[in-house]
Write an enzyme that holds these catalytic residues in place. Structure first.
Site, PDB file in Angstrom:
ATOM      1  CB  SER A  91      -1.036  -0.041   1.364  1.00  0.00           C
ATOM      2  OG  SER A  91      -1.876   0.753   1.088  1.00  0.00           O
TER       3      SER A  91
ATOM      4  CG  ASP B  96      -6.709  -2.050  -3.795  1.00  0.00           C
ATOM      5  OD1 ASP B  96      -7.252  -1.015  -3.402  1.00  0.00           O
ATOM      6  OD2 ASP B  96      -5.482  -2.290  -3.769  1.00  0.00           O
TER       7      ASP B  96
ATOM      8  CG  HIS C 186      -6.000  -1.792  -0.145  1.00  0.00           C
ATOM      9  ND1 HIS C 186      -5.058  -1.376  -1.333  1.00  0.00           N
ATOM     10  CD2 HIS C 186      -5.598  -1.295   1.185  1.00  0.00           C
ATOM     11  CE1 HIS C 186      -4.112  -0.913  -0.720  1.00  0.00           C
ATOM     12  NE2 HIS C 186      -4.262  -0.698   0.705  1.00  0.00           N
TER      13      HIS C 186
END
Length: 338
Positions: free
Chosen positions: A181, A280, A310
């Site tokens: 991320s 995501d 995600h």
């Protein structure tokens, strides 16, 4: 060259696929637990989330995943250009015939949340399965420390790893980067900075659902648009708050240090594995970055888990694809670092 395995690669039917029970449970937990969404946090909840130390044992490990057996973990500090930072170091207990590869891990959390401790499962798995030293850095968090604080801290951690690799039983000539991320953004940018600033040679980069584009182009991606009503685990509102906390008003989002996909020259970068999740909002921008790397002549593999949200690697016991994703990451690391 861009390659992608066929067993879980995005097939265009993401939105038609029913969620697996583990993902449903994870999503319900995230939405029902106060303080889990940064967009709904009060200032007090944010401060508490940033300062709370995750216990080494107990319920947290059932949620985040347990440390792998036969891996030792210790914490230390090092002096970065802006002060002391904490490092979490994972070392296989097995006897090593030679110096091991070293992987610098950069945790996620939107540049605002998270810590090295939350990556125990993935970092210890890499240490064990790759037979490598893994060093995870606790960089400074926004909004107290905005861009480029986290980037400077992570680059300083890379310099520390290269200098101290022999002391850890590692090989400074075989260094990998891994980040998820926001950490994927930082890992990607650190790889570019190492190339441009004559930094340590990087042998591999593992970018896990990375943030690659902070411009308005992100909002045009189908995965972002589709997420407006879906909002599984990571909502568009969350992303907007993360961005506002990390980026100053005068910062240029087209700067490659914020949006690595806009780097003028992406050639000469280390082999990469890019892990993306079909549910995501960052899915499409991650694929776009992988393609840009490949178009620049780099070796890139995309691992696309099209029924995962995600952050699915952060919750390995809820996500059926967490272990296959880590197996793919380790295989890519092994091919590049051995």
């Amino acid at each position: 060259m861009l390659t992608s395995p066929s067993n879980h690669f995005y097939n265009g039917d993401t939105m038609k696929t029913k969620l697996r029970p583990g993902v449903r449970a994870l999503d319900r937990f995230m939405k029902s637990t106060p303080g889990m969404s940064v967009a709904r946090m009060t200032n007090e909840q944010l401060l508490r989330a940033q300062t709370t130390v995750i216990p080494e044992r107990g319920p947290a490990s059932l949620f985040l995943g347990r440390l792998q057996k036969e891996v030792d973990v210790r914490t230390t500090t090092f002096t970065a250009r802006h002060g002391e930072l904490s490092l979490r170091i994972y070392t296989p207990q097995s006897w090593a015939r030679a110096a091991r590869p070293v992987v610098l891990n950069i945790h996620g959390g939107g540049f605002v949340l998270g810590s090295a401790r939350q990556c125990d499962w993935s970092c210890s798995l890499v240490a064990k399965e790759l037979d490598a030293i893994v060093v995870s850095v606790d960089y400074r968090l926004a909004p107290t420390h905005r861009y480029p604080a986290a980037l400077l801290d992570c680059f300083d951690a890379l310099l520390w790893v290269a200098e101290h690799a022999p002391d850890l039983g590692g090989d400074p000539g075989r260094i990998g980067l891994m980040g998820d991320s926001a950490g994927g953004n930082l890992a990607a940018v650190v790889a570019i900075a190492a190339r441009d600033e004559a930094g340590p040679a990087i042998g591999h980069q593992a970018l896990i659902y990375p943030v690659t584009d902070m411009t308005e182009a992100l909002m045009q991606d189908a995965s972002y648009v589709d997420n407006t009503d879906r909002g599984i685990v990571l909502s568009n509102d969350d992303m907007e708050v993360f961005h506002a906390f990390y980026v100053n008003e005068h910062d240029d989002p087209t700067d490659y240090r914020l949006s690595p996909i806009l780097t003028p020259d992406l050639s000469g970068l280390p082999p990469a594995v890019v892990v993306v999740a079909g549910l995501d909002p960052l899915h499409d921008s991650g694929v776009r970055y992988a393609q840009a790397l490949a178009d620049a002549g780099n070796e890139v593999t995309v691992e696309d888990f099209h029924v995962m949200p995600h952050g699915f690697l952060s919750f390995p016991y809820f996500s059926v694809s967490a272990r296959p994703a880590m197996d793919a990451i380790v295989a890519s690391q092994r091919a590049a670092l051995y």
